[in-house]
Scaffold this active site. Sequence first.
Site, PDB file in Angstrom:
ATOM      1  N   SER A  28      31.134 124.898  95.778  1.00 50.37           N
ATOM      2  CA  SER A  28      29.906 125.002  95.011  1.00 50.37           C
ATOM      3  C   SER A  28      29.230 126.361  95.139  1.00 50.37           C
ATOM      4  CB  SER A  28      28.933 123.908  95.477  1.00 50.37           C
ATOM      5  OG  SER A  28      28.542 124.128  96.845  1.00 50.37           O
ATOM      6  N   LYS A  78      22.394 131.529  99.222  1.00 51.09           N
ATOM      7  CA  LYS A  78      22.676 130.405  98.317  1.00 51.09           C
ATOM      8  C   LYS A  78      21.402 129.605  98.072  1.00 51.09           C
ATOM      9  CE  LYS A  78      25.931 126.509  97.807  1.00 51.09           C
ATOM     10  NZ  LYS A  78      27.018 125.750  98.482  1.00 51.09           N
ATOM     11  N   SER A 116      33.155 124.591 100.274  1.00 53.58           N
ATOM     12  CA  SER A 116      32.351 125.371  99.327  1.00 53.58           C
ATOM     13  C   SER A 116      32.061 126.802  99.746  1.00 53.58           C
ATOM     14  CB  SER A 116      31.030 124.649  99.046  1.00 53.58           C
ATOM     15  OG  SER A 116      31.264 123.448  98.363  1.00 53.58           O
TER      16      SER A 116
END
Length: 514
Positions: A160, A85, A184
Amino acid sequence: MSGLTRHTAAELADALAAGETTSVEITRAHLDRIAEVDGTAASGGVHAFLHVDAEGALAQARAADERRAAGSPASALDGVPIAVKDVLATEGLPTTCGSRILEGWIPPYDATVVARLRRAGLPILGKTNMDEFAMGSSTEHSAYGPTRNPWDLDRIPGGSGGGSAAAVAAFEAPLAIGTDTGGSIRQPGAVTGTVGVKPTYGGVSRYGLVALANSLDQAGPVTRTVLDSALLHEVIGGHDPLDSTSIDQPLPPLVDAARRGATGDLTGVRVGVVRELGGEGYQPGVLSRFQESVDLMVKAGAEVVEVSCPHFVHALAAYYLILPAEASSNLAKFDAMRYGRRVLPDGADNPSAEQVMRASRDAGFGDEVKRRIILGTYALSSGYYDAYYGQAQKVRTLISRDFAAAFEKADVLVSPTAPTTAFKLGEKLDDPIAMYLNDLATIPANLAGVPGISVPSGLADEDGLPAGVQVLAPALADDRLYRVGAALEAALVDKWGGPLLDRAPALATNGAVR
């Protein structure tokens, strides 16, 4: 070994150990897959990645093959590629946090999680898309365009960390790293049919993780199976002296717990169904799949009891005071003075530092980030601190007490991971409250610091899209997640006749996105 991108990380590791394939072959297959299906949001691709490091990944793969040839692999996962990420610092690779304000920034160091991946020999394929500074539940708030759900390219992949979940679900990576501030990792896992784990707060280092909310953020695994998550968790977890919140004690035996759970025996395990995490606001198909999961746990020998956590109903409100308050403080450092995007104000020949900061932050931050900065600054302002932020912290304490009481009655707690399946792109962009409600079931774990896992629970009747079941355990008892999660996974895969992702309609049999 055929169909390399369709194999789990554990299967790939076994094949590497047996000499049936090479890391270069595996890594190249995943890079080819990325080139084939990822594209950009505008082109209609999955758009899971913001940056792909093909050259670096192949170089790391060659090094892994050399170690295995010499009989000295760095870890069980040495040579298995991974996606990261874009909120974790990666030396030599862009780290943007999905924001224009960090466009082009290349960190001079690795986050501890990334450093541990490198030491374990996992080639890093690239950085995945995310809501800007991890603020969102759909990955639509990325400054670089949304990620699409591989099950239906017109729908969101969660957020997210939708990029990491979509990369794993689209077979672009066998493993990924996400971060979980209010769900998330787990919520994207639920809506993409993948496994997502939020470790105990402090169980995985936050050093080098660009902070959204320091007391809530936690990095963790995104995978296709529970065993893969356990293998990855053991690589990235453990004490780190560079992180003041890191817990100074060894991890429990996570892989052993997952393998034990995979036998399907939950005899002696007490499972608590949380009364407040279900019912009104939850999609009927999601609740049906959850109840089926509970029934399967009973068949595996678990004892199921209902538990009440009365203060969970206030978790969402408390969270959206605590998180913006911490975010407004953390994001103050993006001032265009030291690094990041710098914008000069129009009409100012000799602008002051304050004018440059104002222009840069206005141009660099998106609407959702600005909204939360304003909310957080207000909550912390003189005259309102006690009324808002102080009260939210008191509610946080009550939620922790609810967990403590519930864990006296049950070894683990279970609920649906998210209230609904994936909604359509754009459907909730203009309604922040509706967007925030996606984290209804996941937020309490972050407020209390306890670990959680989301396991695919099947397809909702209404739309044929994935739903997830969440398992929560006491702090430092992450091994319970893996035992219960693996047992449930084994029962569900047997019920479905194979992995859920094999049924994803957005992925054609030849590997191309339809």
